[in-house]
Each structure stands twice: as structure tokens, then as C-alpha cells.
Scaffold this motif. Sequence first.
Motif, PDB file in Angstrom:
ATOM      1  N   PHE A 154       0.860  -1.186   0.000  1.00 46.29           N
ATOM      2  CA  PHE A 154       0.000   0.000   0.000  1.00 46.29           C
ATOM      3  C   PHE A 154       0.893   1.232   0.000  1.00 46.29           C
ATOM      4  O   PHE A 154       1.350   1.682   1.049  1.00 46.29           O
ATOM      5  CB  PHE A 154      -0.897   0.006   1.244  1.00 46.29           C
ATOM      6  N   SER A 155       1.153   1.777  -1.185  1.00 43.61           N
ATOM      7  CA  SER A 155       2.163   2.832  -1.302  1.00 43.61           C
ATOM      8  C   SER A 155       1.601   4.215  -1.612  1.00 43.61           C
ATOM      9  O   SER A 155       2.348   5.192  -1.605  1.00 43.61           O
ATOM     10  CB  SER A 155       3.170   2.454  -2.394  1.00 43.61           C
ATOM     11  N   SER A 156       0.306   4.329  -1.863  1.00 42.53           N
ATOM     12  CA  SER A 156      -0.247   5.630  -2.229  1.00 42.53           C
ATOM     13  C   SER A 156      -0.419   6.512  -0.999  1.00 42.53           C
ATOM     14  O   SER A 156      -0.418   6.036   0.140  1.00 42.53           O
ATOM     15  CB  SER A 156      -1.602   5.457  -2.924  1.00 42.53           C
ATOM     16  N   ASP A 157      -0.583   7.816  -1.227  1.00 44.48           N
ATOM     17  CA  ASP A 157      -0.787   8.750  -0.125  1.00 44.48           C
ATOM     18  C   ASP A 157      -2.036   8.404   0.679  1.00 44.48           C
ATOM     19  O   ASP A 157      -2.076   8.566   1.894  1.00 44.48           O
ATOM     20  CB  ASP A 157      -0.908  10.183  -0.662  1.00 44.48           C
ATOM     21  N   LYS A 158      -3.068   7.925  -0.004  1.00 44.43           N
ATOM     22  CA  LYS A 158      -4.333   7.622   0.663  1.00 44.43           C
ATOM     23  C   LYS A 158      -4.222   6.453   1.635  1.00 44.43           C
ATOM     24  O   LYS A 158      -5.028   6.329   2.552  1.00 44.43           O
ATOM     25  CB  LYS A 158      -5.419   7.330  -0.372  1.00 44.43           C
ATOM     26  N   THR A 159      -3.235   5.589   1.416  1.00 42.45           N
ATOM     27  CA  THR A 159      -3.105   4.403   2.278  1.00 42.45           C
ATOM     28  C   THR A 159      -2.075   4.603   3.394  1.00 42.45           C
ATOM     29  O   THR A 159      -1.660   3.639   4.027  1.00 42.45           O
ATOM     30  CB  THR A 159      -2.715   3.169   1.444  1.00 42.45           C
ATOM     31  N   PHE A 160      -1.658   5.851   3.641  1.00 42.40           N
ATOM     32  CA  PHE A 160      -0.765   6.122   4.768  1.00 42.40           C
ATOM     33  C   PHE A 160      -1.384   5.632   6.067  1.00 42.40           C
ATOM     34  O   PHE A 160      -0.685   5.139   6.967  1.00 42.40           O
ATOM     35  CB  PHE A 160      -0.479   7.632   4.862  1.00 42.40           C
ATOM     36  N   ILE A 161      -2.700   5.739   6.179  1.00 41.92           N
ATOM     37  CA  ILE A 161      -3.394   5.304   7.387  1.00 41.92           C
ATOM     38  C   ILE A 161      -3.190   3.814   7.642  1.00 41.92           C
ATOM     39  O   ILE A 161      -3.046   3.375   8.785  1.00 41.92           O
ATOM     40  CB  ILE A 161      -4.908   5.638   7.296  1.00 41.92           C
TER      41      ILE A 161
END
Length: 234
Positions: A154-161
Motif C-alpha cells: 500500500f504505497s499511495s498517499d491515501k493508504t498512509f493510514i
Amino acid sequence: MFNILFGILTFFVTFILLILMYRLFGKHGLIAWVAIGTIIANIQVVKTVDLFTISATLGNVMFASIYLATDILNDIYGRRMAKRAIWIGFSSTLIMIIVMQLSLHFIPAPEDTAQNAMDTIFSVVPRIALGSIIAYIIGQQVDVLIFSAIKKIFSSDKTFIIRAYGSTILSNILDTALFVFIAFFGTMPNGVVLEIFITTYVLKIISTIFNVPFGYIAKSFYRKGKIQHIDEEY
């Protein structure tokens, strides 16, 4: 009830200050936060408070902020930068222990009023700090490792959580267990030690759940170009 309300206030103040450090000083502000935070948390943890009639130590919010700081460093600047911050935090705590133990051995002047207070706080610190250092190094290394592994999926900004929650929730089990066992086992009734473990872990997880939005704020600063020039200046 006062402790709970004041704890909520302390949470917001702590993470707002963390974001301000990043906004003003870039990655160097986060590294400084890790160094400052480890010292503050090791002093705070000496104090035990009651939350919902259960014993808990202070320092949980500060430790949670340190994890967020290293997660931000890992996510934006890479694993190597996060590990550098971890070792700087470790060194800061070690220096604090050595210097304060030397300070306690000075013979105070007759008019001195600080020796007893300092002795009360810092004579307890070595065992607590030992537990904290061991738990900190192992827990943070595991956190960085898990965070990096999750980031590959999960490398996208949205998946930082997902990265922040997954790494912190898992690594904090080990971190908390090591710290509580080394710092408090044998000095308190086993029931109290168990309470401290449970409340410490739960408070760290609650802090993690609510601190991730501050991580997104930090990432938005970087994404909008408000941090790059600061990093270059330093």
C-alpha cells in the motif's frame, strides 16, 4: 474526569506542536522532536495517574507522537532517515541518563532546594529509562520494518493510514510489554503492573488512531511544496 479531559487537551497540544516543528524546520524538526520526545517521555513516565480508576503512566501520548514522527520520516524521506532519527533519540536518552546521574552526585549547598526533587525523579529514571531504551530501540526498529513492508503493498498517499496503523499497532505490543516488564516488574503488585501494561497499550493505540490525521497534514505540507525549501536550507 479531570485527568481524561486534560489528557485530551494534552494530546492536541502535543501533536499540534509536532506539526509546527515539521512546518518550521522540515525533516530536521521531526528528528529534533524524536530527540526531545524521548527525553520528555522518560521523565513523564515516572508519574502514575488514574484513568477510569485504572493505573496508567504518563508519556503515552509523547511516545505515540515519536512513532508518528518516524512514520512521517519513513514515508516521505525513506527508511534510512527514520532509523537515523531513532538512533538520535536513543543517544539523547542515554546522554540524559548519564548527565543527570552525575548531577545527582554533586553535594548540594545548604540553601539548595532542588536536590530532593531531582533525586525523586531522576533516581527512578535509570530502570525506567533502561526499559524505555530497550523497548524503544526494538519497538521502533520493528515499526520501521513493518511500515516499510506494508508500504510495498500500500504505497499511495491515501493508504498512509494503513501503514501507520498496521506498523504502530503491531510494534507497540512488543514495545509496551518490554517496557512495563523491565521498568515495573517486582516494584509493584503484579495486578498493577498488568493494569499499566493494558492501559499503556490501549492509550498508545487510541493516540495512534487519532494522530494519523496529523500525519496527513504533514504530508500535505510536503506535497504542496511548503517543506522542500526548508529541508534545502538546512
